[in-house]
Scaffold this active site. Sequence first.
Site, mmCIF file in Angstrom:
data_model
loop_
_atom_site.group_PDB
_atom_site.id
_atom_site.type_symbol
_atom_site.label_atom_id
_atom_site.label_comp_id
_atom_site.label_asym_id
_atom_site.label_seq_id
_atom_site.Cartn_x
_atom_site.Cartn_y
_atom_site.Cartn_z
ATOM 1 C CD GLU A 53 6.571 31.174 -19.945
ATOM 2 O OE1 GLU A 53 5.622 31.990 -19.845
ATOM 3 O OE2 GLU A 53 7.365 31.168 -20.910
ATOM 4 C CD GLN A 72 -3.183 -0.905 2.010
ATOM 5 O OE1 GLN A 72 -3.116 -0.083 2.931
ATOM 6 N NE2 GLN A 72 -4.165 -1.761 1.902
#
Length: 393
Positions: free
Chosen positions: A376, A292
């Site tokens: 950016e 898990q």
Amino acid sequence: MSTTTPSSVLEAEHREIAAAFTAFVHRELVPLAAELPEDGGMPPAELRAYVRRRSAKLGFYSGDHPEELGGSGMPFSAVVMLHHAAGRSGCPLAPYALAGSDGPSPLLRQGTEQQIEQYLKPLVRGEATRCLALTEPNAGSDALHLTTTARRDADGGDWVLSGRKTFVSNAGHADFVIVVARAVDGDGKDGGPTAFVMGMDVPRLRIGQRYEGMSGEELYELVLDEVRLPAGAVIGGEAGVGAALGNGIDSLSRGRLVVAAMCNGIAEYALELGVAYARERKAFGERIGAYQHVQEHLVSSRAEVEAAKLLTLACARLVDDGVEAPENAALAKLTSSETAVRVVDRALQVHGATGWVRGHPLEFLYRYVRMMTIIEGTSEIQKVIVARAMGLG
Ligand SMILES: Cc1cc2nc3c(=O)[nH]c(=O)nc-3n(C[C@H](O)[C@H](O)[C@H](O)COP(=O)(O)OP(=O)(O)OC[C@H]3O[C@@H](n4cnc5c(N)ncnc54)[C@H](O)[C@@H]3O)c2cc1C
């Protein structure tokens, strides 16, 4: 992974063009990329030029530019899907097949007829490249705190530019440069940030320091030592004086969505590598994908990538519908770049030492993707934009 994902609803419209681009990448670019050094440095300039021109010939490069300028007239959302496909391909040459920060600048779309002929059209055709010199040693995020000046001659004719620009991509290979400087008229009045275009060979413009980025990118310092330019060098002519901020807003939004799409493609590719490895690799007698803690890495990544992709595609669709809100692009760029950094990190973790070794695609992506939360506009600056749009600050 299943091909029917929630994002396929928004992809449907431009799926064919994205599939044609992906086929081009696998047919023509993947074999060329096999010749590149394993540590994934920047491909040689001649190879990048070949890829650009070939892609332009096939109609992919500069896809959203109108046909009269030499583009293919695609909707912006199709272009965004191509950038996603480039990142998704895992091919290090694919990003160079699409116009980016060295390609046709939206600022030049505001150019005079002569500037469009001389600069924009060769860029659209992939025959020339440019660079953008905005950042300065003391003006990065605060990009309009410029100290580079453009002083106009007393007779209102030539401009004389002085200052230093830093971290300029492609300056070592570009044919010309767009410099943003503060216009100062004859009597010393501040005319505001103004974009100028000039050849890289203009007298008294020189390359200073060269910087090498984490994944081999080359950035440069540019020194303007009283560079004299005619009045016609202002992008957009007289109307362009002091207009760089206004004209730049839309272009920044589009550039951010393109970066977001590339990030989503990279994240999807990294996730695919992680899932494939988790299905094969065994530890303690089980495939690691059965554990898990490993599933947590991969399932969380899957949820985050799908959400980032849907957001980016939806924002691109809004641009095609005439809605170009800077906060939308900021949300997409923030979400997608941060997601890509996390997903690449988790996929590498799932690979253990195998993914960490030089030459493994995830080792390269781990270094490559890190710039995405800086270019950016940094993640923090995207948050500033969104906060302002929410009426805060
Ligand atoms: C790969 C790459 C390519 C680039 N290419 C170009 C190019 O072609 N042309 C060009 O002009 N520039 C280019 N740049 C420069 C880039 O635009 C700047 O690095 C970026 O704008 C950030 O500026 P800075 O590095 O000076 O950081 P700073 O502005 O000094 O920021 C430092 C930190 O402070 C944070 N910060 C700053 N202001 C605020 C605020 N108001 N609120 C919250 N946090 C804040 C930032 O988010 C960051 O975490 C490139 C950079 C990279 C990494």
